[in-house]
Design an enzyme around this catalytic site. Structure first.
Site, PDB file in Angstrom:
ATOM      1  N   CYS A   1       0.963  -1.159   0.104  1.00  0.00           N
ATOM      2  CA  CYS A   1      -0.151  -0.104  -0.091  1.00  0.00           C
ATOM      3  C   CYS A   1       0.831   1.203   0.132  1.00  0.00           C
ATOM      4  O   CYS A   1       0.384   2.482  -0.002  1.00  0.00           O
ATOM      5  CB  CYS A   1      -0.819  -0.066   1.108  1.00  0.00           C
ATOM      6  SG  CYS A   1      -1.935  -1.547   1.002  1.00  0.00           S
TER       7      CYS A   1
ATOM      8  N   HIS B   1      -2.404   7.959   6.180  1.00  0.00           N
ATOM      9  CA  HIS B   1      -2.522   6.871   5.510  1.00  0.00           C
ATOM     10  C   HIS B   1      -3.873   6.344   6.080  1.00  0.00           C
ATOM     11  O   HIS B   1      -4.924   5.652   5.371  1.00  0.00           O
ATOM     12  CB  HIS B   1      -1.517   5.876   6.004  1.00  0.00           C
ATOM     13  CG  HIS B   1      -1.579   4.247   5.356  1.00  0.00           C
ATOM     14  ND1 HIS B   1      -1.495   4.227   4.068  1.00  0.00           N
ATOM     15  CD2 HIS B   1      -1.877   3.341   5.814  1.00  0.00           C
ATOM     16  CE1 HIS B   1      -1.666   2.911   3.632  1.00  0.00           C
ATOM     17  NE2 HIS B   1      -1.886   2.315   4.679  1.00  0.00           N
TER      18      HIS B   1
ATOM     19  N   GLU C   1      -0.872   5.306  13.758  1.00  0.00           N
ATOM     20  CA  GLU C   1      -0.392   6.532  12.862  1.00  0.00           C
ATOM     21  C   GLU C   1      -0.355   7.805  13.912  1.00  0.00           C
ATOM     22  O   GLU C   1       0.406   8.767  13.731  1.00  0.00           O
ATOM     23  CB  GLU C   1      -1.360   6.507  11.580  1.00  0.00           C
ATOM     24  CG  GLU C   1      -0.782   7.668  10.771  1.00  0.00           C
ATOM     25  CD  GLU C   1      -1.387   7.851   9.440  1.00  0.00           C
ATOM     26  OE1 GLU C   1      -2.533   7.000   9.326  1.00  0.00           O
ATOM     27  OE2 GLU C   1      -0.960   8.557   8.744  1.00  0.00           O
TER      28      GLU C   1
ATOM     29  N   LYS D   1      -9.407   8.314   2.554  1.00  0.00           N
ATOM     30  CA  LYS D   1      -9.560   6.905   2.469  1.00  0.00           C
ATOM     31  C   LYS D   1     -11.057   6.717   2.746  1.00  0.00           C
ATOM     32  O   LYS D   1     -11.921   5.837   2.635  1.00  0.00           O
ATOM     33  CB  LYS D   1      -8.851   5.763   3.084  1.00  0.00           C
ATOM     34  CG  LYS D   1      -7.414   5.558   2.464  1.00  0.00           C
ATOM     35  CD  LYS D   1      -6.669   4.353   2.906  1.00  0.00           C
ATOM     36  CE  LYS D   1      -5.258   4.271   2.428  1.00  0.00           C
ATOM     37  NZ  LYS D   1      -4.313   5.597   2.591  1.00  0.00           N
TER      38      LYS D   1
ATOM     39  N   HIS E   1      -9.713   2.130   0.438  1.00  0.00           N
ATOM     40  CA  HIS E   1      -8.156   1.812   0.392  1.00  0.00           C
ATOM     41  C   HIS E   1      -7.803   1.027  -0.869  1.00  0.00           C
ATOM     42  O   HIS E   1      -8.354  -0.143  -1.311  1.00  0.00           O
ATOM     43  CB  HIS E   1      -7.879   1.015   1.412  1.00  0.00           C
ATOM     44  CG  HIS E   1      -6.340   0.842   1.669  1.00  0.00           C
ATOM     45  ND1 HIS E   1      -5.629   1.740   0.859  1.00  0.00           N
ATOM     46  CD2 HIS E   1      -5.466   0.165   2.484  1.00  0.00           C
ATOM     47  CE1 HIS E   1      -4.094   1.400   1.277  1.00  0.00           C
ATOM     48  NE2 HIS E   1      -4.337   0.250   2.303  1.00  0.00           N
TER      49      HIS E   1
ATOM     50  N   PHE F   1       1.872  -3.446   3.969  1.00  0.00           N
ATOM     51  CA  PHE F   1       2.100  -4.731   4.190  1.00  0.00           C
ATOM     52  C   PHE F   1       3.661  -4.829   4.117  1.00  0.00           C
ATOM     53  O   PHE F   1       4.146  -4.848   2.949  1.00  0.00           O
ATOM     54  CB  PHE F   1       1.141  -5.988   3.880  1.00  0.00           C
ATOM     55  CG  PHE F   1       0.016  -5.880   4.479  1.00  0.00           C
ATOM     56  CD1 PHE F   1      -0.523  -4.848   5.377  1.00  0.00           C
ATOM     57  CD2 PHE F   1      -1.039  -6.949   3.809  1.00  0.00           C
ATOM     58  CE1 PHE F   1      -2.017  -5.216   5.888  1.00  0.00           C
ATOM     59  CE2 PHE F   1      -2.366  -6.868   4.446  1.00  0.00           C
ATOM     60  CZ  PHE F   1      -2.707  -6.326   5.257  1.00  0.00           C
TER      61      PHE F   1
END
Lengths: 80, 417
Positions: B169, B309, B320, B341, B346, B405
């Protein structure tokens, strides 16, 4: 030459190579005239196998360079 | 190739191409962002009934035939077609005239988190149902994750550097950051850079469901993506392509190009912690932000907007938040933060690209898009997330965060020109 087989080969060719039907002549070479690359030919052969219910071995694909050659090959392969 | 001696190494954004659940074309995308529109619906690309998650953010009006010749359009992976479309839109937006000389100096960095998953999935099914001889000869070229960038270079005859980042991502952000470095060090004058993902098929939905990462708020799709809200329950999968034109500043000025923003900082770190989980204190994320600021020589308090994010997962959003506090200190409570998002879902490998576009557009218009569905504050997420309503704000610097990831962390710092 079977008109039925010819028209079905032309139909598959139009679909697979996204060419116009009037461009697909008996004498048309898939690679030289109809813009196919080697991967297109593999895909076209697979579509012909599906259309006619036949198997086309890799070492015989070389015989199928033109529309007319494909028709002749398929005529040979189909059960009489 | 002869290089000018007087290069500043400065890199600006001069074109944007967006293929998103909020619209195709950057202005439509941006207006929907500012208006707080959700792009999340019941899945239409497949039958969602077998899956615990039945919602996603799809690009509903996207047709490959609109962007490529029919022969290619009918067989390429949806990811490739979307990247081709976004690249076309970005080039058009930049109004660049491609000369033969420029094409040697024009590269493409377009990545994908997964690659051609639709082609991969469909042909795997064909192999088991009909046998190995029925697998498409295009499986390899359309599945490999570097092919979106490869085909964009072929269709546009762009002959400069061409690499595809694959960092889950953070792919889109890495692609833009790496392309920025390419121009900065003089290896190209212009770059198309971004990311693409088209993961909405049976295996894609099943796999992310199995990872227990997605929201199951199926009865309220438009309220499902709710970053930083107490009642968030996972991310909503989306598909998109985002591609931007990056350009050497002098080149852009010489041709009178419209400039959205300048890229001034690019920070990268790894969590080195867990395959899918984020570091609980957001260590890697904090350091990525600090690096982006450090490379730009900008103090944290000068940042006006952070596009987070913020995926809407229970663990990711607080981490975050901690990372932002770690990097920004007291300023963390003053900086405007939003997660788009909440609207786009996402979009995985495309996320960093379309969210960098959001930063560029926020700088252009001096407007911050909201985090929608923010209703109940979470004590673990106690910053200013620009809830629900767009905000007008003077923005000099905007920061984009993208985490993937594998523990990849990327921060990009953009500046008003």
């Amino acid at each position: 030459m079977s008109e039925d087989i010819l028209s079905r080969v032309r139909k598959v060719t139009v679909e697979e190579l996204s060419v116009k039907e009037e461009e697909v002549l008996e004498s048309s070479s898939f690679q030289d005239d109809l813009g196919a690359d080697s991967l297109d030919v593999v895909e076209l052969v697979m579509a012909l196998e599906d259309e006619f219910g036949i198997e086309i071995p890799d070492d015989e694909v070389g015989e199928i360079k033109t529309v007319g050659a494909a028709v002749e090959y398929i005529e040979k392969k189909l059960p009489k | 190739m002869i290089r000018e001696l007087a290069r500043s190494g400065r890199v600006v954004i001069t074109g944007l191409g967006a293929v998103t659940p909020l619209g195709i074309g950057v202005e439509k995308f941006w207006q929907n962002c500012l208006n707080g529109v959700s792009g999340v619906h019941r899945i239409s690309l497949i039958d969602p009934e077998p899956f615990p998650t039945k919602i996603a953010a799809e690009v509903l009006d996207f047709q490959a035939e609109d962007w490529m010749e029919r022969k290619d359009a009918r067989r390429v992976d949806r990811a490739i077609a979307m990247a081709v479309a976004a690249a076309r839109l970005a080039l058009d937006d930049s109004t660049i005239v491609l000369t033969d000389e420029l094409k040697d100096e024009f590269g493409v960095f377009i990545g994908s988190g997964i690659g051609g998953l639709n082609v991969m999935h469909e042909n795997t099914r064909i192999m088991y149902e009909r046998g190995p001889s029925k697998v498409s000869p295009f499986w390899v070229p359309y599945m490999i994750a570097n092919m979106p960038g490869g085909i964009v270079s072929i269709l546009n005859d762009l002959r400069g550097p061409n690499v595809a980042a694959v960092t889950a991502c953070s792919t889109g952000a890495n692609s833009i950051g790496d392309a920025y470095h390419v121009i900065k060090r003089g290896d190209a004058k212009m770059m198309l850079a971004g990311g693409v993902e088209a993961p909405i098929n049976d295996i894609g939905v099943a796999a992310f469901c199995a990872a227990r990462a997605m929201s199951t708020r199926n009865d309220e799709p438009q309220r499902a993506s709710r970053p930083f809200d107490l009642d968030r329950d996972g991310f909503v999968m989306g598909e998109a392509a985002g591609v931007m034109v990056l350009e050497e500043l002098e080149h852009a000025i010489a041709r009178g190009a419209k400039i959205y923003a300048e890229i001034v900082g690019y920070g990268m770190t790894a969590d080195a912690y867990h395959i899918t989980g984020v570091h609980p204190e957001g260590r890697g994320a904090r350091n990525a932000m600090l690096r982006a600021l450090d490379r730009a020589g900008v103090s944290p308090h000068r940042v006006d907007y952070i596009n987070a994010h913020g995926t809407s997962t229970p663990i990711g959003d607080p981490a975050e938040t901690l990372a932002i506090k770690g990097a920004f200190g007291d300023h963390a409570h003053k900086v405007a933060i939003s997660s788009t998002k909440s609207m786009t879902g996402h979009t995985l490998g495309a996320a960093g690209a379309i969210e960098s576009m959001v930063c560029a557009l926020a700088i252009r218009d001096q407007k911050v898009p909201p985090t929608i569905n923010y209703e109940t504050p979470d004590p673990a997420c106690d910053l200013d997330y620009v809830p629900n309503v767009m905000r007008e704000l003077p923005i000099e610097y905007a920061l984009n965060n993208s985490f993937g990831f594998g523990g990849h962390n990327v921060s990009l710092l953009l500046k008003r020109v």
